[in-house]
Every structure is written in C-alpha cells, then in structure tokens.
Write a protein that holds these residues in place. Sequence first.
Motif, PDB file in Angstrom:
ATOM      1  N   CYS A  45      48.225  33.771  33.253  1.00 39.57           N
ATOM      2  CA  CYS A  45      48.459  35.125  33.760  1.00 39.57           C
ATOM      3  C   CYS A  45      47.395  35.502  34.787  1.00 39.57           C
ATOM      4  CB  CYS A  45      48.447  36.128  32.608  1.00 39.57           C
ATOM      5  SG  CYS A  45      49.910  36.061  31.566  1.00 39.57           S
ATOM      6  N   ALA A  46      46.140  35.141  34.524  1.00 38.33           N
ATOM      7  CA  ALA A  46      45.062  35.439  35.462  1.00 38.33           C
ATOM      8  C   ALA A  46      45.300  34.729  36.792  1.00 38.33           C
ATOM      9  CB  ALA A  46      43.723  35.035  34.868  1.00 38.33           C
ATOM     10  N   GLU A  47      45.739  33.475  36.722  1.00 38.18           N
ATOM     11  CA  GLU A  47      46.029  32.722  37.947  1.00 38.18           C
ATOM     12  C   GLU A  47      47.180  33.356  38.726  1.00 38.18           C
ATOM     13  OE1 GLU A  47      44.703  28.331  36.207  1.00 38.18           O
ATOM     14  OE2 GLU A  47      46.822  28.878  36.370  1.00 38.18           O
ATOM     15  N   ALA A  57      44.357  49.047  36.515  1.00 36.91           N
ATOM     16  CA  ALA A  57      44.451  49.110  35.054  1.00 36.91           C
ATOM     17  C   ALA A  57      43.392  48.222  34.413  1.00 36.91           C
ATOM     18  CB  ALA A  57      45.843  48.695  34.596  1.00 36.91           C
ATOM     19  N   LEU A  58      43.122  47.068  35.018  1.00 39.33           N
ATOM     20  CA  LEU A  58      42.043  46.201  34.535  1.00 39.33           C
ATOM     21  C   LEU A  58      40.696  46.891  34.688  1.00 39.33           C
ATOM     22  CD1 LEU A  58      42.935  42.671  36.007  1.00 39.33           C
ATOM     23  CD2 LEU A  58      43.286  43.463  33.666  1.00 39.33           C
ATOM     24  N   GLU A  59      40.491  47.494  35.850  1.00 42.50           N
ATOM     25  CA  GLU A  59      39.208  48.154  36.129  1.00 42.50           C
ATOM     26  C   GLU A  59      38.993  49.355  35.214  1.00 42.50           C
ATOM     27  OE1 GLU A  59      38.981  46.881  40.865  1.00 42.50           O
ATOM     28  OE2 GLU A  59      39.897  48.797  40.275  1.00 42.50           O
ATOM     29  N   ASP A  60      40.051  50.078  34.909  1.00 44.61           N
ATOM     30  CA  ASP A  60      39.943  51.204  33.974  1.00 44.61           C
ATOM     31  C   ASP A  60      39.519  50.707  32.589  1.00 44.61           C
ATOM     32  OD1 ASP A  60      40.665  53.025  35.892  1.00 44.61           O
ATOM     33  OD2 ASP A  60      42.770  53.161  35.264  1.00 44.61           O
ATOM     34  N   ALA A  61      40.127  49.599  32.158  1.00 44.22           N
ATOM     35  CA  ALA A  61      39.787  49.046  30.847  1.00 44.22           C
ATOM     36  C   ALA A  61      38.322  48.612  30.803  1.00 44.22           C
ATOM     37  CB  ALA A  61      40.699  47.860  30.528  1.00 44.22           C
ATOM     38  N   ILE A  62      37.851  48.001  31.885  1.00 47.43           N
ATOM     39  CA  ILE A  62      36.443  47.574  31.935  1.00 47.43           C
ATOM     40  C   ILE A  62      35.518  48.779  31.886  1.00 47.43           C
ATOM     41  CG2 ILE A  62      34.693  46.472  33.396  1.00 47.43           C
ATOM     42  CD1 ILE A  62      36.975  44.629  34.411  1.00 47.43           C
ATOM     43  N   GLU A  79      41.308  45.314  24.032  1.00 49.36           N
ATOM     44  CA  GLU A  79      42.748  45.096  23.908  1.00 49.36           C
ATOM     45  C   GLU A  79      43.484  45.632  25.128  1.00 49.36           C
ATOM     46  OE1 GLU A  79      44.531  46.434  20.295  1.00 49.36           O
ATOM     47  OE2 GLU A  79      42.940  45.602  19.035  1.00 49.36           O
ATOM     48  N   GLU A  80      43.022  46.770  25.633  1.00 45.51           N
ATOM     49  CA  GLU A  80      43.615  47.373  26.830  1.00 45.51           C
ATOM     50  C   GLU A  80      43.516  46.410  28.020  1.00 45.51           C
ATOM     51  OE1 GLU A  80      42.495  51.175  29.753  1.00 45.51           O
ATOM     52  OE2 GLU A  80      41.598  51.035  27.751  1.00 45.51           O
ATOM     53  N   PHE A  81      42.353  45.756  28.166  1.00 48.81           N
ATOM     54  CA  PHE A  81      42.156  44.809  29.269  1.00 48.81           C
ATOM     55  C   PHE A  81      43.115  43.624  29.139  1.00 48.81           C
ATOM     56  CE2 PHE A  81      40.417  40.951  31.078  1.00 48.81           C
ATOM     57  CZ  PHE A  81      39.984  41.351  32.331  1.00 48.81           C
ATOM     58  N   HIS A  82      43.167  43.027  27.955  1.00 43.67           N
ATOM     59  CA  HIS A  82      44.004  41.834  27.782  1.00 43.67           C
ATOM     60  C   HIS A  82      45.486  42.166  27.940  1.00 43.67           C
ATOM     61  CE1 HIS A  82      40.947  38.838  26.720  1.00 43.67           C
ATOM     62  NE2 HIS A  82      40.283  39.871  26.207  1.00 43.67           N
ATOM     63  N   SER A  83      45.893  43.342  27.476  1.00 42.85           N
ATOM     64  CA  SER A  83      47.289  43.750  27.658  1.00 42.85           C
ATOM     65  C   SER A  83      47.619  43.911  29.144  1.00 42.85           C
ATOM     66  CB  SER A  83      47.548  45.071  26.927  1.00 42.85           C
ATOM     67  OG  SER A  83      47.408  44.910  25.533  1.00 42.85           O
ATOM     68  N   ALA A  84      46.698  44.523  29.895  1.00 39.48           N
ATOM     69  CA  ALA A  84      46.915  44.710  31.330  1.00 39.48           C
ATOM     70  C   ALA A  84      46.970  43.363  32.051  1.00 39.48           C
ATOM     71  CB  ALA A  84      45.805  45.586  31.914  1.00 39.48           C
ATOM     72  N   HIS A 118      34.711  39.900  31.750  1.00 40.57           N
ATOM     73  CA  HIS A 118      35.892  40.637  32.198  1.00 40.57           C
ATOM     74  C   HIS A 118      35.759  41.082  33.654  1.00 40.57           C
ATOM     75  CE1 HIS A 118      36.659  40.867  27.863  1.00 40.57           C
ATOM     76  NE2 HIS A 118      37.901  41.197  28.155  1.00 40.57           N
ATOM     77  N   ARG A 119      34.563  41.530  34.016  1.00 39.17           N
ATOM     78  CA  ARG A 119      34.351  41.953  35.410  1.00 39.17           C
ATOM     79  C   ARG A 119      34.520  40.791  36.370  1.00 39.17           C
ATOM     80  NH1 ARG A 119      30.616  45.512  33.061  1.00 39.17           N
ATOM     81  NH2 ARG A 119      28.965  43.948  33.095  1.00 39.17           N
ATOM     82  N   GLU A 120      34.043  39.614  35.989  1.00 40.67           N
ATOM     83  CA  GLU A 120      34.156  38.434  36.858  1.00 40.67           C
ATOM     84  C   GLU A 120      35.615  38.034  37.053  1.00 40.67           C
ATOM     85  OE1 GLU A 120      31.707  35.655  34.796  1.00 40.67           O
ATOM     86  OE2 GLU A 120      29.848  36.327  35.756  1.00 40.67           O
ATOM     87  N   VAL A 121      36.398  38.102  35.980  1.00 40.44           N
ATOM     88  CA  VAL A 121      37.830  37.782  36.076  1.00 40.44           C
ATOM     89  C   VAL A 121      38.532  38.779  36.989  1.00 40.44           C
ATOM     90  CG1 VAL A 121      40.007  37.654  34.800  1.00 40.44           C
ATOM     91  CG2 VAL A 121      37.935  36.646  33.827  1.00 40.44           C
ATOM     92  N   CYS A 122      38.220  40.047  36.808  1.00 40.72           N
ATOM     93  CA  CYS A 122      38.844  41.096  37.623  1.00 40.72           C
ATOM     94  C   CYS A 122      38.491  40.909  39.102  1.00 40.72           C
ATOM     95  CB  CYS A 122      38.393  42.464  37.135  1.00 40.72           C
ATOM     96  SG  CYS A 122      39.228  43.842  37.937  1.00 40.72           S
TER      97      CYS A 122
END
Length: 224
Positions: free
Chosen positions: A94-96, A110-115, A135-140, A182-186
């Motif tokens: 999914c990240a790819e 949505a990812l940034e909000d979760a972080i 959980e919010e981050f992984h769902s997004a 999480h920040r690095e992935v985003c």
Amino acid sequence: MTQAVKPKSNTLKAQDTLREMIFAGDLMPGSTYLEAELAELLGMSRTPVREAALRLEAYGLLEVRPRHGVRITPVSPKDMEEIYEILTELEGLCAEKAADASHSDEEVAALEDAIRHMDEALAAEDRVAWAAADEEFHSALIRLGHNKRIQSICAMYNDQVRRARAVTLWLRPLPTESNKAHREVCEAIRNCDAEAAGRLHRAHRRAARKLLTELLTRHGLRNV
C-alpha cells in the motif's frame, strides 16, 4: 433534506459489545460461554448473539463450536509473528502504491493528521490516545493502496493485533521511534518514492513485530 440515521440492528449491537468486551478482557482468552449465557449478559435473545458470534469468528476473535458454545480465541506470540508477516507485506505494498503518484493531497493529509495526533499523544504521555492515532495512520495508509481486498484482509487481522497491543501498551518504552518511522514513510509518499516508502514501512512493521512478540514472551503473555 437530511437522511435519517438508520438505527443499529441487534446483531450489530451484539457484535460491537462482544468485540469491546474481548478487548477489555471482560471475556478472557480461552474461556468458553454458552450462547444463552452471552445473550443474558447482553440482555438480548440468542439469535442476534449467534449471528454476531459468527461475524466475530471471521475476524479471529472467537470460535463458534456447535453444541459447545463460543470460545474466546487466544492470541499467542506465534500468531502475532504470522499476522505481522502478512500485514507487513500488504501495508508495504500500500505504501508503494500510494507513493507511485496515485495519492491525492487530501489522502496524504490524513496520514499527516494521524502523525500529528501521535505526536500530541506522545507529548502528553497518553498511550491510549497514541494507540488510537497509530491505528488512524495505518487505516489511512491502507486506504491509500486503493485495493478493497487488501483493506478487507487487513481489517480481519487488525483486531487481533489490537488485542495483543492493548496488553503490551504499558510494558513498552514510549514509542518515539515509531512516530519517527511514520514521518519517514509519509515523507517518502509525498516525494513519490515508492521504493523508499515500501522499504521504510516494512522495516517499521518488522520492528513492531519484534517488540510485540518479545514483550508477550518476556512477560509470560502467551495467550491474550
């Protein structure tokens, strides 16, 4: 004209209540209950309780055994190893896909909000709020993969991960490294770097798997 909100069916009410009771430890791993016992506990008839149990069985939270009632399914370190192997690969994909220019600004927001929520929870040392934001981050992230089948598979296993994490949440160090990952992935997704996004997220999930299974084993929590 605002459409009226349809009330929950008794089956859905039973499903939600049983699910939360399992997470809270009110229904202990390995314990067995007759349908009549659960129905009395919930103040409902047996039919919606039976239907709710069948739904929760699909998520691995319990086992329906004909003529023997319902058994609350334990989750062992070995179970977590296997579940995390699946989630690591699917979420990495999914990240790819998200980084491969298939995302919108709103989706990445949505990812940034979760972080941000994770950082705020960490600053307040509020581990429960941090777990919710995680959980919010992984769902997004899973939604960013734009694959409904992956979403369904991840949803099926995430309840079991949530159970294991709930009992280890207070045993682990403050998750500062998790927030950083999480920040690095985003950032990799923002930069449309699919290789980095997948690699970083898989590394994060492997580290989480190692920590979780070690905590379960070290503290004797072999069935949660």
